[in-house]
Design a protein around this motif. Sequence first.
Motif, PDB file in Angstrom:
ATOM      1  N   GLY A  40       0.949  -1.450   0.069  1.00  0.00           N
ATOM      2  CA  GLY A  40       0.495   0.411   0.074  1.00  0.00           C
ATOM      3  C   GLY A  40       1.055   1.045   0.054  1.00  0.00           C
ATOM      4  N   LEU A  49      -5.096   4.947   4.077  1.00  0.00           N
ATOM      5  CA  LEU A  49      -5.704   4.018   3.584  1.00  0.00           C
ATOM      6  C   LEU A  49      -5.646   3.607   2.790  1.00  0.00           C
ATOM      7  CD1 LEU A  49      -9.221   4.820   3.664  1.00  0.00           C
ATOM      8  CD2 LEU A  49      -8.925   5.805   1.319  1.00  0.00           C
ATOM      9  N   VAL A  50      -4.738   3.612   1.865  1.00  0.00           N
ATOM     10  CA  VAL A  50      -4.355   2.344   0.587  1.00  0.00           C
ATOM     11  C   VAL A  50      -4.132   1.628   1.476  1.00  0.00           C
ATOM     12  CG1 VAL A  50      -3.011   2.092  -1.298  1.00  0.00           C
ATOM     13  CG2 VAL A  50      -4.524   4.646  -0.780  1.00  0.00           C
ATOM     14  N   VAL A  85      -6.633  -0.609   3.092  1.00  0.00           N
ATOM     15  CA  VAL A  85      -8.255  -1.043   2.288  1.00  0.00           C
ATOM     16  C   VAL A  85      -7.011  -2.267   1.504  1.00  0.00           C
ATOM     17  CG1 VAL A  85      -8.954  -1.025   0.167  1.00  0.00           C
ATOM     18  CG2 VAL A  85      -8.911   0.911   2.024  1.00  0.00           C
ATOM     19  N   LEU A  86      -6.133  -2.472   1.391  1.00  0.00           N
ATOM     20  CA  LEU A  86      -5.197  -3.741   0.907  1.00  0.00           C
ATOM     21  C   LEU A  86      -4.606  -5.258   1.804  1.00  0.00           C
ATOM     22  CD1 LEU A  86      -2.520  -1.460  -1.811  1.00  0.00           C
ATOM     23  CD2 LEU A  86      -4.749  -3.185  -1.994  1.00  0.00           C
ATOM     24  N   ALA A 110      -7.226  -5.253   4.411  1.00  0.00           N
ATOM     25  CA  ALA A 110      -7.903  -5.544   5.099  1.00  0.00           C
ATOM     26  C   ALA A 110      -8.224  -6.805   3.561  1.00  0.00           C
ATOM     27  CB  ALA A 110      -9.311  -5.152   5.318  1.00  0.00           C
ATOM     28  N   ILE A 111      -8.072  -6.339   2.566  1.00  0.00           N
ATOM     29  CA  ILE A 111      -8.845  -7.102   1.031  1.00  0.00           C
ATOM     30  C   ILE A 111      -7.226  -8.529   1.281  1.00  0.00           C
ATOM     31  CG2 ILE A 111      -8.180  -7.414  -1.188  1.00  0.00           C
ATOM     32  CD1 ILE A 111      -9.207  -4.319  -1.459  1.00  0.00           C
TER      33      ILE A 111
END
Length: 95
Positions: free
Chosen positions: A48, A70-71, A74-75, A77-78
Motif C-alpha cells: 500500500g 487508507l490505501v 484497504v489493501l 484488509a482485502i
Amino acid sequence: MEFTVWGIITALVVGLIVGALGRLVVPGRQNMPIWLHLLIGVGAALLGTVLARALGIATATAGIDWAELLVQVVLAAIAVALVAGVGRRRGVSHR
C-alpha cells in the motif's frame, strides 16, 4: 520514488493491526496461524505504501498521511480476507 522512515513504520504497524483484526473479522474456523495473518497484513500494508507513492497520493506532510494510511488499510484488509477465505475453502471437503 523515495520512501520515508515514517511510511515504512506506519506500514508495519498498520499491517500488524489489520492482520490481527483480519483473523477476528473472517467468520468461521481458520486453519491459518496468527503469524501468517500478521505477515499478510504487513506485506499488504507495505504494498500500500508503494502503491500510494507510485500513484502520487502520498504527500510528505508533517503529520499523518491519511491517504496513504487508507490505501494501506484497504489493501491489508482485502489480502487477509482473501487468503483466509482461500485457506478455508481448501480445508473443506464435500464427499
